[in-house]
Design an enzyme around this catalytic site. Structure first.
Site, PDB file in Angstrom:
ATOM      1  N   VAL A  11       0.819  -1.201   0.000  1.00 47.46           N
ATOM      2  CA  VAL A  11       0.000   0.000   0.000  1.00 47.46           C
ATOM      3  C   VAL A  11       0.850   1.246   0.000  1.00 47.46           C
ATOM      4  O   VAL A  11       0.585   2.204  -0.702  1.00 47.46           O
ATOM      5  CB  VAL A  11      -0.947  -0.008   1.209  1.00 47.46           C
ATOM      6  CG1 VAL A  11      -1.769   1.253   1.264  1.00 47.46           C
ATOM      7  CG2 VAL A  11      -1.848  -1.224   1.140  1.00 47.46           C
ATOM      8  N   ILE A 129     -11.844   0.989   1.475  1.00 47.15           N
ATOM      9  CA  ILE A 129     -10.483   1.502   1.635  1.00 47.15           C
ATOM     10  C   ILE A 129     -10.149   1.647   3.115  1.00 47.15           C
ATOM     11  O   ILE A 129      -9.076   1.215   3.575  1.00 47.15           O
ATOM     12  CB  ILE A 129     -10.333   2.858   0.915  1.00 47.15           C
ATOM     13  CG1 ILE A 129     -10.452   2.679  -0.601  1.00 47.15           C
ATOM     14  CG2 ILE A 129      -8.992   3.506   1.262  1.00 47.15           C
ATOM     15  CD1 ILE A 129     -10.552   3.986  -1.366  1.00 47.15           C
ATOM     16  N   LEU A 132      -9.624  -1.863   4.586  1.00 45.87           N
ATOM     17  CA  LEU A 132      -8.426  -2.551   4.112  1.00 45.87           C
ATOM     18  C   LEU A 132      -7.151  -1.906   4.635  1.00 45.87           C
ATOM     19  O   LEU A 132      -6.164  -2.588   4.910  1.00 45.87           O
ATOM     20  CB  LEU A 132      -8.406  -2.573   2.578  1.00 45.87           C
ATOM     21  CG  LEU A 132      -9.453  -3.477   1.906  1.00 45.87           C
ATOM     22  CD1 LEU A 132      -9.505  -3.192   0.410  1.00 45.87           C
ATOM     23  CD2 LEU A 132      -9.138  -4.949   2.153  1.00 45.87           C
ATOM     24  N   GLU A 133      -7.161  -0.584   4.795  1.00 44.06           N
ATOM     25  CA  GLU A 133      -5.945   0.116   5.205  1.00 44.06           C
ATOM     26  C   GLU A 133      -5.625  -0.027   6.684  1.00 44.06           C
ATOM     27  O   GLU A 133      -4.458  -0.168   7.054  1.00 44.06           O
ATOM     28  CB  GLU A 133      -6.045   1.597   4.840  1.00 44.06           C
ATOM     29  CG  GLU A 133      -6.051   1.883   3.354  1.00 44.06           C
ATOM     30  CD  GLU A 133      -4.736   1.541   2.691  1.00 44.06           C
ATOM     31  OE1 GLU A 133      -3.709   1.462   3.380  1.00 44.06           O
ATOM     32  OE2 GLU A 133      -4.733   1.322   1.470  1.00 44.06           O
ATOM     33  N   SER A 134      -6.646   0.060   7.531  1.00 46.45           N
ATOM     34  CA  SER A 134      -6.341   0.059   8.971  1.00 46.45           C
ATOM     35  C   SER A 134      -7.429  -0.569   9.826  1.00 46.45           C
ATOM     36  O   SER A 134      -7.481  -0.322  11.035  1.00 46.45           O
ATOM     37  CB  SER A 134      -6.113   1.498   9.462  1.00 46.45           C
ATOM     38  OG  SER A 134      -7.336   2.215   9.498  1.00 46.45           O
TER      39      SER A 134
END
Length: 275
Positions: A11, A129, A132-134
């Protein structure tokens, strides 16, 4: 751009790093390599010339040394997936994540609706998003001091112009009062916050959506969601258009992450939230 090593590789560099390239100036004053303190002193002079106070520079650089672990991580990255889309998505789009994301869609329905109307990005994609990111701010956002991490990468001569720009942006985040230095904590390329913005993207796309006068991508859900949507909007997002593979919006999503597999995973997660 697996949790930490793979995700940071994937990422951080494959995604937001690409978006940051447009925001980084083509030339910097500091000479890479050589004595680290001399390098920081040159960066400090340039930062002052760009409006960063001497107090912020001194506080940010106090006791900072190069981080060999950051350099080692950077050198062993390959920035590619080793799994198929099906294999990768099976580890990211899991029932517990989808369940939590659906709950948060309801909890933040009014906010997400406002963001979608203003920026044109579907609430399901924003939630994908964010998850998925955090894991919606509950997961790993990195544990490394951003100033030290980026200063290390800027001092290294492999991509010094890029990371000198990121270092300048990080100092400006502190100068603007968006985050105190103690909250400038991130991942192995200096990514910050709940959707992992590099500092230059933070400066370029960040939105103060809660109206408190600061862009806070670590703690403010309104700022996180609006800034994420703004990144896509600024880079050409077409409201109301599909965003699966082969579409214009799928290409716009390259500004988030250039990997086709990751973007397909983003799309799949968003689709799950509409079922």
């Amino acid at each position: 751009m697996a949790r930490r090593a793979a995700r940071a590789c994937l990422v951080a560099f494959s995604g937001l790093l690409l978006a940051s390239l447009l925001a980084v100036a083509p030339a910097r004053a500091a000479q890479c390599g050589g004595d680290f303190d001399t390098f920081l002193a040159a960066i400090g002079r340039e930062a002052q010339a760009q409006g960063v106070s001497r107090a912020v520079i001194d506080q940010a650089f106090a006791g900072v040394t190069a981080d060999p672990a950051v350099l080692a991580f950077d050198r062993r990255q390959r920035y590619t997936f080793k799994k198929s889309f099906e294999e990768y998505a099976a580890t990211r789009v899991v029932p517990a994540r989808v369940k939590r994301a659906r709950t948060l869609l309801q909890k933040h329905a009014a906010l997400l609706g406002r963001v979608e109307r203003q920026f044109g990005v579907p609430k399901e994609l924003l939630m994908a998003i964010w998850t998925l990111e955090s894991d919606n701010g509950t997961g790993d956002m990195g544990k490394l001091p951003v100033i030290r991490t980026i200063a290390t990468l800027a001092h290294d001569c492999r991509r010094t112009e890029l990371f000198q720009g990121e270092l300048m942006a990080a100092l400006k985040i502190v100068q603007r009062g968006d985050l105190p230095l103690r909250d400038m904590i991130g991942a192995f390329a200096g990514e910050l916050g709940q959707t992992q913005f590099l500092p230059s993207s933070y400066i370029k796309y960040g939105v103060d959506y809660d109206g408190n006068g600061h862009v806070d991508l670590r703690h403010s859900v309104p700022d996180v969601l609006a800034s994420t949507a703004n990144l896509l909007k600024v880079n050409g997002w077409q409201p109301g258009a599909p965003f699966g593979e082969g579409t214009q919006n799928f290409e716009v999503m390259r500004e988030w992450n250039r990997s086709v597999i990751y973007r397909k995973t983003m799309h799949l997660f968003a689709e799950r939230l509409t079922e």
